[in-house]
Write a protein that holds these residues in place. Sequence first.
Motif, short mmCIF file in Angstrom:
data_model
loop_
_atom_site.label_atom_id
_atom_site.label_comp_id
_atom_site.label_asym_id
_atom_site.label_seq_id
_atom_site.Cartn_x
_atom_site.Cartn_y
_atom_site.Cartn_z
N GLY A 18 0.82 -1.21 0.00
CA GLY A 18 0.00 0.00 0.00
C GLY A 18 0.85 1.26 0.00
O GLY A 18 0.60 2.20 -0.76
N LEU A 19 1.89 1.26 0.84
CA LEU A 19 2.77 2.43 0.87
C LEU A 19 3.51 2.59 -0.46
O LEU A 19 3.74 3.69 -0.94
CB LEU A 19 3.78 2.31 2.02
CG LEU A 19 4.82 3.43 2.12
CD1 LEU A 19 4.16 4.78 2.32
CD2 LEU A 19 5.81 3.17 3.25
N ALA A 20 3.86 1.47 -1.07
CA ALA A 20 4.59 1.54 -2.34
C ALA A 20 3.74 2.15 -3.44
O ALA A 20 4.25 2.88 -4.28
CB ALA A 20 5.05 0.14 -2.75
N LEU A 21 2.44 1.85 -3.44
CA LEU A 21 1.64 2.15 -4.63
C LEU A 21 0.51 3.15 -4.44
O LEU A 21 0.06 3.75 -5.41
CB LEU A 21 1.03 0.85 -5.16
CG LEU A 21 2.03 -0.16 -5.74
CD1 LEU A 21 1.33 -1.44 -6.10
CD2 LEU A 21 2.73 0.44 -6.95
N MET A 22 -0.03 3.30 -3.23
CA MET A 22 -1.23 4.14 -3.17
C MET A 22 -1.50 4.83 -1.85
O MET A 22 -2.18 5.84 -1.85
CB MET A 22 -2.45 3.29 -3.55
CG MET A 22 -2.68 2.10 -2.65
SD MET A 22 -3.95 0.98 -3.29
CE MET A 22 -3.03 0.01 -4.44
N GLU A 23 -1.04 4.33 -0.73
CA GLU A 23 -1.49 4.86 0.55
C GLU A 23 -0.76 6.15 0.91
O GLU A 23 0.43 6.11 1.23
CB GLU A 23 -1.27 3.84 1.66
CG GLU A 23 -2.19 2.65 1.60
CD GLU A 23 -2.11 1.81 2.86
OE1 GLU A 23 -2.12 2.37 3.96
OE2 GLU A 23 -2.02 0.59 2.73
N GLU A 24 -1.45 7.26 0.88
CA GLU A 24 -0.85 8.50 1.34
C GLU A 24 -1.91 9.50 1.79
O GLU A 24 -2.86 9.78 1.06
CB GLU A 24 -0.02 9.15 0.23
CG GLU A 24 0.66 10.44 0.71
CD GLU A 24 1.56 11.11 -0.31
OE1 GLU A 24 1.57 10.68 -1.48
OE2 GLU A 24 2.26 12.06 0.08
N ILE A 25 -1.71 10.03 2.98
CA ILE A 25 -2.48 11.20 3.40
C ILE A 25 -1.82 12.39 2.73
O ILE A 25 -0.67 12.71 2.99
CB ILE A 25 -2.48 11.36 4.92
CG1 ILE A 25 -3.21 10.19 5.58
CG2 ILE A 25 -3.11 12.68 5.32
CD1 ILE A 25 -3.40 10.35 7.06
N GLN A 26 -2.56 13.01 1.82
CA GLN A 26 -1.99 14.15 1.10
C GLN A 26 -2.23 15.41 1.91
O GLN A 26 -3.37 15.75 2.22
CB GLN A 26 -2.64 14.26 -0.28
CG GLN A 26 -2.38 13.02 -1.14
CD GLN A 26 -2.96 13.15 -2.54
OE1 GLN A 26 -2.91 14.22 -3.14
NE2 GLN A 26 -3.52 12.08 -3.04
N VAL A 27 -1.14 16.07 2.25
CA VAL A 27 -1.22 17.27 3.09
C VAL A 27 -0.68 18.45 2.29
O VAL A 27 0.44 18.39 1.77
CB VAL A 27 -0.41 17.08 4.39
CG1 VAL A 27 -0.50 18.34 5.25
CG2 VAL A 27 -0.89 15.87 5.16
N VAL A 28 -1.48 19.48 2.18
CA VAL A 28 -1.05 20.70 1.50
C VAL A 28 -1.30 21.87 2.44
O VAL A 28 -2.41 22.04 2.95
CB VAL A 28 -1.81 20.91 0.18
CG1 VAL A 28 -1.42 22.25 -0.45
CG2 VAL A 28 -1.53 19.77 -0.79
N ASP A 29 -0.25 22.63 2.70
CA ASP A 29 -0.33 23.78 3.62
C ASP A 29 -0.91 23.35 4.97
O ASP A 29 -1.70 24.07 5.58
CB ASP A 29 -1.18 24.90 3.02
CG ASP A 29 -0.57 25.44 1.74
OD1 ASP A 29 0.67 25.37 1.60
OD2 ASP A 29 -1.33 25.89 0.86
#
Lengths: 778, 283
Positions: free
Chosen positions: A689-700
Amino acid sequence: MTTTVHVGLAATVTGGVGASPLRPDGRLKVTGEFAFSSDLWADDMLWGATLRSPHPRARITGLDLGPALRIPGVYAVLTHEDVPGRRLYGLEHVDQPVLAADEVRYQGEPIVVVAADHPETARRAVQAIGITYEVLDPVTDPEAALDDAGAPRVHADRPNLLRHVPIRRGDPHATAAVVVTGEYEVGMQDQAFLGPESGLAVPAEDGGVDLYIATQWLHVDQQQVAACLGLPADKVRLTLAGVGGAFGAREDLSMQVHACLLALHTGRPVKMVYGREESFFGHVHRHPARLRYEHGADADGRLVYVKARILLDGGAYASSSGAVVANAATLGIGPYDVPNVVMDAYGLYTNNPPCGAMRGFGAVQACFAYESQMDKLAAALGLDPVEVRVRNALHTGDRMPTGQLVEGPAPVAELLRLVQAKPPAGQADFPPGGTANTTRGEGVVRGVGYGIGIKNVCFSEGFDDYATARVRLELIAGRPAVLVHTAAAEVGQGLVTVQAQIVRTELGVDQVTIAPADTAVGSAGSSSASRQTYMTGGAVRAACQAIRDRLLTRLEGRAPSHRHTYRKGTLPSSEGGRAGETALRLADGQVFGEDGTVVADIAELLADGAIEETVQWRHRPTFPLDPETGQGDAHVQYAFAAHRATVDVDTELGLVKVVEIVTAQDVGKAVNPAAVTGQIQGGTAQGLGLALMEEIQVVDGKVRNPSFTDYLLPTIMDMPPMTVDVLELADPHSPYGLRGVGEPPTISSTPAVVAAIRAATGAALTRVPVRPEHIVGV
Amino acid sequence: MDFMTPPTWADALAIRAERPDAVPIAGGTDVMVELNFDRRRPGVLLDLTRIGDLTTWAMDGELLRVGAGVSYTRIIEELGDRLPGLAMAARTVGSPQIRNRGTLGGNLGSASPAGDGHPPLLASGAQVELASVRGTRLVPVAEFFTGPKRSVLAPDELIAAVWVRPADGPEQFSKIGTRNAMVIAVSSFSLALHPGRREVGTGIGSAAPTPRRATEAELFAAGQLPWDTLAALEPGVARRFGELVAAAASPIDDVRGTAAYRRHALAVLAQRTLTWAWRDLCG
């Protein structure tokens, strides 16, 4: 499926150590009948809800609770001023407000809690609260945060640098014939447990509170909740409720203090359940990382030196960042023997979401970088990627960069050779893109990649790490039965099954009941750091051994026909014998002599009364790291896993199908082989999952995807069939020789998958998760 | 919040006319998510699942009338031969549970730019039947969407059905997602060849404020495809077709993907699907 394990000469134990008895919660979970913490119910209970900051950094300039209080059905609206005890909490540093006072430091920080007679009323009350903010510029770049003079401080009273762990080994100025450098980035992964934060607080007549809660460590919760409530620990009693996954996300407090505050304030039971979106703000995440590595090797590929700098974004509060930084530093060059190391790992405060424990705990981020570097080194030398790893593999008797001697088995080269030797993967079931009809083979290229990782097991750096077990052997309806009482959190890993297996093996009694985990018994420590089978398993085993010793003394002084010489002897270690252990064996509810004859029934011996033992059990001590050089025997045990990933990549669309994953892991002793395999599969999936898709996207400082619509987890269509090789090379220091299992599979599957994509595409891929646009380069 | 379950279509239209705060619900796969996330607090939930007519489909002359309440699973199982492009799209919707519950009408009602059902309806030139107490009207799908999650649906109207001509040539649907199942489209593309009238239909999903056609690409392909000879497709034609489809999109950067990638992927999908469809046509 139950298998039978042979113990000793005379008898068998069904469902003992080494068997895979069915877990008691399995059927209930599959059929949807398991009671999770979110299913708790009390008559007359109120529902809690939380007002959270929409801003990553702001000053609270006005708060009007009146509109919320005026809503019929609202029973309490509480702020930081209503916290009767300590207003801060935290695992390592007490730096996190129970409820924000003047300033909020991350998006989602709790400010006000409300109790109402209906969850919808509680939510409306939260919305009715009048609050104004002076919005401040958030500190969101950890690199900038490191500059104490240049960046604003997230906490006025301390620098943004939370912890720096340097490690110096050998010659810092060593040079090498072949040098590869790289910069890598790891996105913010979430534990994404399916059971959101939830619990029920019930006020008690003694002025205390009973909290039913899904957590990983009841006693550390108890300690913090009691301090914040201003109550002695015995007035704050915790019982474990059904846990819907943890993975580190339940190490910190979430709604524990809030629910207790509301319950004590209203005199009514209060239930709090976070929704899915709120859950993304309700717990810490995996630290995003930036990593810079330089590897120097001789012409044969032997590593001469590694220099590394790791920056971990801890977010607004410390949580367990300090320990994560130490792990990243001490494990940061991987399972390799390197004479010269210059390592600096930093943890920073920022106004990003707080980060803390997640499966792999600092080792994950580093492994992606050092394994990417090993592939780079292999390419620079024209060597096979496995060969270059094997040439540098750590062995028993080598020293870690911390100077710590590697004791016990360290089968790094063996694990690599095992996964390499497996036959190549066959045809994929379907192409990249799955059912979405994106290719009929156009652009599809196969790639194979390898990864190996190292993880410490149990708590490190001199922490007084122990577990408590109370075990009672008694007659129930004339038959011997055992009750095990610990505070150890079953978080889905299968600990309750394992405890019963240990009892069966040690006491030869089939009927074992595991009491609900609560704080009426001493601490078990955390269900984290791959430690609970080691620690609580060790404590249960030690308690059983104490009971067995007392039971066998009852043989003395019995009628001559039953008298048996009770003598100490030593069993061969292959049968689990220990020095000083009696040669008598307990099995099938009976005591067997050395010659296999029955000496007594356990039931008979219990006629004189039950036997109960409470044992506090510790692993061998660890020691702090030297703050200047990072030298020290900081870790208890190392665990290793290797992965080989085979992928098909649609090189024109950047879509990936992982076709197969082969893994090999040394577990010392598989106490429950089915559970071990499950841990390895699940951990591997989390790494994929970390390799391909799992991410909390944080902007500012703001989370852009707090939902399972956009925080993607691997599905069964993404996770390939696995071949799992389990090695059982006993660790002489641990119970049954076991080695922690839960984390290693998460660590090396990520770099293996990315290496496979690189092999297929030639793309550099220095960041995870890899996105399609990174592969196609647009 | 009121929950109303009208037994007939006329009752539903009457409620819809009286209660502008009503939100129609069929499968609930969108509406319930919105409610659970507290994005919406409708005064009335108007449950349409009791209205049997909504879940039927039938041929009416040369056209198929597909009730708004027909689920994705039924589209796959019952209409796969007549509407292959729509069935391919339906297969990519969510999970089996979602496909059992979710409906074509609900997809249109949500009017998401990423709705999987929309590109194939665009490619096959479908029309949406909208009804109210005032009467019934047919709106071409291409004119139905007015913006992200917005459509021409009036406050007193309900979506009754979709009218569509059964496939008269090969159809294709392809969708990009960052996992292999259960994913919202990063971008998607649908293609329908109409050899009888030598036309090409297209639909682009998730790469503009609304689902949209790639009109220029349609005209280009219609003009360039060797309909008479059924000769092999010139690679240059497929490539140019892809470029024109990409040019017709106006994607954005968001959490699911970048604008540049969406455009790139559309070009690849358009090129591939045209190649496959033409090959299918030529046998």
